[in-house]
Design a protein around this motif. Structure first.
Motif, short mmCIF file in Angstrom:
data_model
loop_
_atom_site.label_atom_id
_atom_site.label_comp_id
_atom_site.label_asym_id
_atom_site.label_seq_id
_atom_site.Cartn_x
_atom_site.Cartn_y
_atom_site.Cartn_z
N ASP A 169 0.80 -1.19 -0.07
CA ASP A 169 0.04 0.06 -0.03
C ASP A 169 0.77 1.11 0.13
OD1 ASP A 169 -2.20 1.66 0.15
OD2 ASP A 169 -2.06 1.83 2.35
N LEU A 170 2.25 1.11 0.52
CA LEU A 170 2.94 2.24 0.54
C LEU A 170 3.92 2.38 -0.45
CD1 LEU A 170 4.35 1.91 4.15
CD2 LEU A 170 3.09 3.92 3.53
N ILE A 171 4.23 1.50 -1.10
CA ILE A 171 5.06 1.55 -2.36
C ILE A 171 4.87 2.54 -3.40
CG2 ILE A 171 6.04 0.32 -4.24
CD1 ILE A 171 6.23 -2.23 -2.62
N PRO A 172 3.66 2.84 -3.90
CA PRO A 172 3.61 3.92 -4.88
C PRO A 172 4.00 5.42 -4.53
CG PRO A 172 1.89 2.37 -5.08
CD PRO A 172 2.59 1.96 -3.77
N SER A 173 3.37 5.69 -3.48
CA SER A 173 3.67 6.88 -2.89
C SER A 173 5.11 7.21 -2.45
CB SER A 173 2.61 7.22 -1.87
OG SER A 173 1.49 7.39 -1.90
N MET A 174 5.77 6.19 -1.84
CA MET A 174 6.96 6.16 -1.40
C MET A 174 8.06 6.26 -2.35
SD MET A 174 8.40 3.91 1.77
CE MET A 174 8.27 2.26 0.85
N PHE A 175 7.66 5.45 -3.28
CA PHE A 175 8.83 5.26 -4.45
C PHE A 175 8.73 6.40 -5.40
CE2 PHE A 175 10.04 0.33 -4.56
CZ PHE A 175 10.75 0.67 -3.24
N THR A 176 7.67 6.98 -5.68
CA THR A 176 7.48 8.20 -6.42
C THR A 176 8.46 9.29 -5.79
OG1 THR A 176 5.05 7.43 -6.98
CG2 THR A 176 5.76 10.02 -7.37
N ALA A 177 8.21 9.46 -4.39
CA ALA A 177 9.03 10.49 -3.89
C ALA A 177 10.49 10.39 -3.98
CB ALA A 177 8.78 10.52 -2.24
N ILE A 178 10.86 9.06 -3.88
CA ILE A 178 12.20 8.58 -4.04
C ILE A 178 12.76 8.88 -5.54
CG2 ILE A 178 13.85 6.73 -4.04
CD1 ILE A 178 12.35 5.38 -1.88
N LEU A 179 11.99 8.45 -6.44
CA LEU A 179 12.20 8.63 -7.87
C LEU A 179 12.46 9.96 -8.23
CD1 LEU A 179 12.58 6.86 -10.29
CD2 LEU A 179 10.30 7.11 -10.86
N LYS A 180 11.59 10.96 -7.60
CA LYS A 180 11.86 12.48 -8.19
C LYS A 180 12.88 12.91 -7.74
CE LYS A 180 6.85 13.65 -8.24
NZ LYS A 180 5.60 14.40 -7.51
N ASN A 181 13.37 12.35 -6.48
CA ASN A 181 14.68 12.75 -5.83
C ASN A 181 16.06 12.32 -6.66
OD1 ASN A 181 16.14 14.24 -3.74
ND2 ASN A 181 16.74 12.34 -3.03
N PHE A 182 15.78 11.13 -7.34
CA PHE A 182 16.95 10.56 -7.97
C PHE A 182 16.93 11.48 -9.46
CE2 PHE A 182 16.54 5.90 -6.30
CZ PHE A 182 17.01 6.34 -5.26
N GLN A 183 15.79 11.63 -10.00
CA GLN A 183 15.85 12.29 -11.46
C GLN A 183 16.40 13.66 -11.22
OE1 GLN A 183 11.73 11.66 -12.36
NE2 GLN A 183 12.43 10.05 -13.86
#
Length: 261
Positions: A169-183
């Motif tokens: 349930d957490l993965i979509p929101s959590m990984f979106t935040a991480i992904l934006k930071n990476f990019q």
């Protein structure tokens, strides 16, 4: 109690996790590598939660017998299919754990930590001894220990709770935040495999696995008030262990900064 009331109960932990200061600390390629080298343990033990559910909710032994609930049987088999044998960026079939390992290697992260841990586990044949003997951060040990205690206790609805509210349930929101930071921070670094992994999780979990996991919880608990209470307790604990994991990764990153300045 139902899914809605569980979501209300875990809102404080979800907020802490989604607003964690770790995200802002991943600023260099070395920070990213440190994140991956520690987060991989959560990627790996997630697969054990998944397979524990499959063993509980489907028949994985012979002689074969039809399990009680065809709906949960279908839901977990669908999730296993994607998590254990998904399409990679170049069209091969790998588990999400193996995809993550390849993404680590592509951006220079060290995979020997998790590989040595799994090799030791294979020798010891006891996950709890392997965790205790490891040199992992105490929070990462606690994270893994919690996962396998839930699995060992063997209650399907509690395993599903850790799987659903602590992870899926957490993965979509959590990984979106991480992904934006990476990019934002690594525009010139080839992170194609890593970005594909995160985007694949976002796609699967938001559109398919998240709703499926919620439906599985509802099927497993039904109108049993005690089961719903167990789910609530397990979900809160799972999120607290995840916050501890994030604290540990942040601590490692900050320690690395001190040793390189």
């Amino acid at each position: 109690m139902n899914i809605e009331t569980i979501n209300i109960s875990i809102e404080p932990q979800k907020k802490l996790l989604l607003q964690h200061s770790l995200y802002g600390k991943v600023k260099t390629i070395e920070d990213l590598q440190c994140f991956l080298e520690n987060h991989i343990y959560a990627v790996w033990d997630f697969m054990s939660l998944l397979k524990a559910l499959q063993a509980k909710l489907t028949c994985t032994t012979t002689p074969w017998f039809a399990t009680e609930n065809p709906e949960t049987r279908y839901l977990i088999n669908e999730i296993v299919l994607a998590e254990e044998s998904d399409l990679t960026i170049d069209g091969r079939r790998l588990s999400h754990y193996e995809m993550y390992i390849e993404a680590m290697e592509a951006c220079g992260a060290d995979t020997t930590g998790i590989e040595d841990f799994l090799s030791e586990l294979n020798s010891l044949k006891n996950i709890f001894v392997a965790i205790k003997k490891s040199n992992l951060h105490p929070n990462i040990k606690a994270f893994l220990d919690f996962t396998f205690r839930v699995i060992e206790e063997g209650k399907s609805h509690e395993i599903a709770a850790a799987f659903t509210f602590g992870r899926e349930d957490l993965i979509p929101s959590m990984f979106t935040a991480i992904l934006k930071n990476f990019q934002e921070n690594f525009p010139k670094t080839d992170l194609s495999k890593l970005i594909y992994y995160f985007e694949r999780h976002i796609e699967l979990d938001a559109d398919d696995h998240g709703p499926m996991a919620m439906k599985m919880i509802t099927e497993l608990c039904g109108t049993d008030a005690q089961k719903w209470s167990d789910v609530e307790k397990t979900s809160v604990l799972a999120l607290e262990k995840r916050i501890g994991l994030w604290d540990a990764i942040e601590e490692h990153i900050m320690e690395n900064h001190l040793t390189t300045t």
